[in-house]
Scaffold this active site. Structure first.
Site, PDB file in Angstrom:
ATOM      1  N   HIS A 251       0.969  -1.171   0.065  1.00 19.03           N
ATOM      2  CA  HIS A 251       0.036   0.083  -0.106  1.00 19.03           C
ATOM      3  C   HIS A 251       0.998   1.328  -0.071  1.00 19.03           C
ATOM      4  O   HIS A 251       1.874   1.242   0.714  1.00 19.03           O
ATOM      5  CB  HIS A 251      -0.841   0.098   1.317  1.00 19.03           C
TER       6      HIS A 251
ATOM      7  N   HIS B  50       2.023  11.011  -2.187  1.00 17.60           N
ATOM      8  CA  HIS B  50       0.545  11.016  -1.404  1.00 17.60           C
ATOM      9  C   HIS B  50      -0.340  12.271  -1.694  1.00 17.60           C
ATOM     10  O   HIS B  50       0.006  13.089  -0.812  1.00 17.60           O
ATOM     11  CB  HIS B  50       0.826  10.410  -0.015  1.00 17.60           C
TER      12      HIS B  50
END
Length: 597
Positions: A139, A185
């Site tokens: 992830h 991110h």
């Protein structure tokens, strides 16, 4: 400050007083002595034929007398063991008539390269569709640390691939000039890395650990022009290793065997950009800020939310003809093998199984927990043909992880983990994927794939009965003195080690035991046995942790490992231990015995 003087350790207390601790020789466990006497027929050496009999009868290795191939394999393994042990001892190729003395035999038992607890070979059937396997899944694979402010880099991607991870996640955003793609991110303080650097590293390291396919899951915040650039980059960098499906939507996933040394793409097929831009509140033009709209922070995953699974014809629909970006979307769409999405409507509808196409669905760990309460069998049925991805909740900003067994119990193939951290949950993930030769694909248990005459499937909530009992005997530990300073664990004395043995799996199987504490000894001998009844051994893991008892502070960490119980070899086994990050110690190991009754 300490020093080793002859046969003792000297520990200095308060600069004036010396404490001397004798270095005791390692005492061989009585069970080892008895096994040697039995299989050496009471003699001083165990020859190759006697060792072959020990491997078959005591260790449970293949080699029954009525199976010529197995018998030959056992004989060959016995000869290899003798040669390896004696070659290490004498630094020369031994006489083939030589055998193992009791000390040689004990040295062999402690070598995890010759006597490890699980097989190092791929041995599962690899010809079933991808949906039949648990897949080693990362992830936010590009993050070096926490989810909010750490650097983005290709280094953690390389590290994951070297460990055997098969699913790499990349979050794609435009740069400030809208002419290149960054991986970061979104709307956090994480510093970006370029997509091209990540793709080149994936190409270089994809198959260093395993030949089975690498899946790149893309979280897409791009314009059609940049999507086209992604297609161009991927095609140029990956070349023939990039797998293109021949159909617009697959009716069934290909097998890991058929996709060896191939890279495949999974993401949401592109929709009309203006519509998606509006629904994302202009997220594609704002890659940094204080809040993320993607899976972790918002509880919803942008690629999968607000769109239905879509499989338009590649020949061009009316909408495509009217769209000036049709050719760009077509090139990008063509990359996608595993279509991701999240249908509007109820979870029941999201888990609907189509007979003519397969797809990937993503759920957060909280969404999965809710789904298991009322849709457990729907999840199992969905994952028999389709792929379910589970990702960490948004509050895990320190890159912690969750209990993977909730997903595995319901057939979820991609239980996505933050690989850059450490802790008990990640140790479980490491343990699961030590199975099947560490190839990154573990065949799901048959009970998760079965359907009854009325399409009934396994119900994870049903009560389980005990299928077998695992007996674990912890004999001794070795190697800490070679890897740690004399004062690493205790300033004034040798360490006080104990071992904790856990079963982690379905709730009915969870259990833990602990040995007694062996005080002031670098070579602890526990010689204790525990029994664990198992209801679902197919999903159970054996987690082992060694700690050093500390009276005034938290007990020190002395090593850990996690092993898939379905793959455990019986008999005496050398168990190598790992540090908190999952890196193997060079010398630290336990001698244990496993039996199933």
């Amino acid at each position: 400050m300490t020093s080793s003087n002859g046969g003792s350790y000297n520990y200095t207390m308060f600069k004036y007083f010396n404490r001397k601790f004798k270095i005791t020789e390692i005492e061989l466990p009585q069970d080892v002595k008895e096994a040697f006497l039995r299989f050496s027929d009471g003699g001083p050496q165990m020859g190759k034929d006697q060792l072959r009999r020990f491997l078959v009868e005591h260790q449970g290795e293949p080699g029954a007398a009525d199976a010529d191939a197995d018998a030959a394999a056992a004989a060959s393994e016995a000869e290899r063991v003798v040669e390896q042990v004696l070659h290490t001892k004498f630094h020369l190729v031994p006489d083939h008539e030589q055998g193992l003395t009791l000390d040689d035999f004990f040295r062999y038992l402690l070598r995890d390269d010759l006597n490890g607890p699980i097989s190092c070979q791929v041995h599962h059937d690899m010809t079933a569709p991808l949906s039949h396997y648990f897949i080693y899944t990362g992830h936010n694979s590009y993050l070096t640390g926490n989810q909010l402010s750490s650097d983005c880099s290709d280094a953690p991607i390389i590290g994951a691939l070297q460990r055997g991870v098969r699913v790499i996640e990349l979050d794609m955003w435009p740069n400030s000039d809208k002419d290149d793609i960054l991986i970061l991110h979104g709307r956090t303080l994480t510093s970006p890395v370029t997509l091209v650097k990540c793709l080149k590293s994936i190409k270089e390291y994809a198959f260093v650990k395993s030949p089975y396919p690498v899946i790149i899951t893309l979280e897409d915040h791009l314009t059609p022009e940049l999507q086209a650039k992604v297609a161009e980059m991927a095609t140029e960098i990956f070349g023939d290793t990039l797998y293109f499906p021949t159909e617009e939507c697959l009716a069934e996933f290909p097998s890991p065997e058929s996709l060896k040394n191939r890279i495949i793409i999974s993401t949401k097929p592109p929709k009309e950009f203006l519509e998606s831009k509006s629904s994302k509140d202009k997220s594609s033009s704002s890659p940094t800020g204080t809040h993320s709209s993607e899976d972790e922070a918002g509880g919803k995953e942008t690629p999968d939310s607000a769109s239905e699974f879509d499989c338009d014809s590649r020949s061009g629909s009316d909408q495509d003809c009217e769209d000036t970006n049709a050719s760009q979307r077509h090139a990008y769409r063509r990359l996608i093998t595993i279509h991701a999405g999240k249908p509007k409507g109820s979870l029941k509808e999201a888990l609907r199984v189509s007979e003519d196409k397969v797809r990937r669905l993503s759920l957060s760990e909280q969404e999965l927990e809710k789904a298991t309460s009322s849709h457990g069998t729907d999840l199992v049925r969905f994952t028999q043909r389709n792929i379910l991805r589970v990702y960490p909740k948004g509050t895990r900003v320190t890159s912690s992880n969750y209990n993977p067994h909730v997903g595995w119990m319901h057939g979820a193939q991609m239980v996505a983990f933050n690989m850059q951290g450490h802790g008990k949950s990640l140790w479980k993930m490491h343990g699961m994927f030590r199975a099947n030769g560490v190839c990154g694909y573990v065949k799901k248990p048959e009970f998760l794939m079965r359907q009854g005459p009325n399409r009934e499937v396994h119900d994870p909530k049903r009560e389980h009965i005990v299928k077998k009992t695992l007996k674990v005997k912890v004999y001794m530990g070795d190697g800490w003195n070679l890897e740690f300073s004399p004062t690493h664990f205790d300033t004034f004395s040798p360490p006080d080690f104990y071992t904790k043995v856990h079963i982690v799996g379905v709730p009915a199987d969870n259990a833990k035991k602990k040995t007694r504490i062996i005080e002031d000894n670098w070579f602890p001998i526990w010689d204790e046995e525990f029994e664990f009844p198992l209801c679902v051994p197919e999903l159970a893991l054996l987690r082992i942790v060694v700690r050093e008892y500390n009276r005034s502070e938290k007990d020190d960490f002395g090593g850990q490992t996690c092993l898939p119980i379905s793959e455990l070899k019986t008999g005496f086994r050398a168990i190598p231990l790992y540090n908190k990050k999952g890196e193997k110690y060079k010398s630290v190991k336990l001698l244990m015995r496993f039996q199933f009754v």
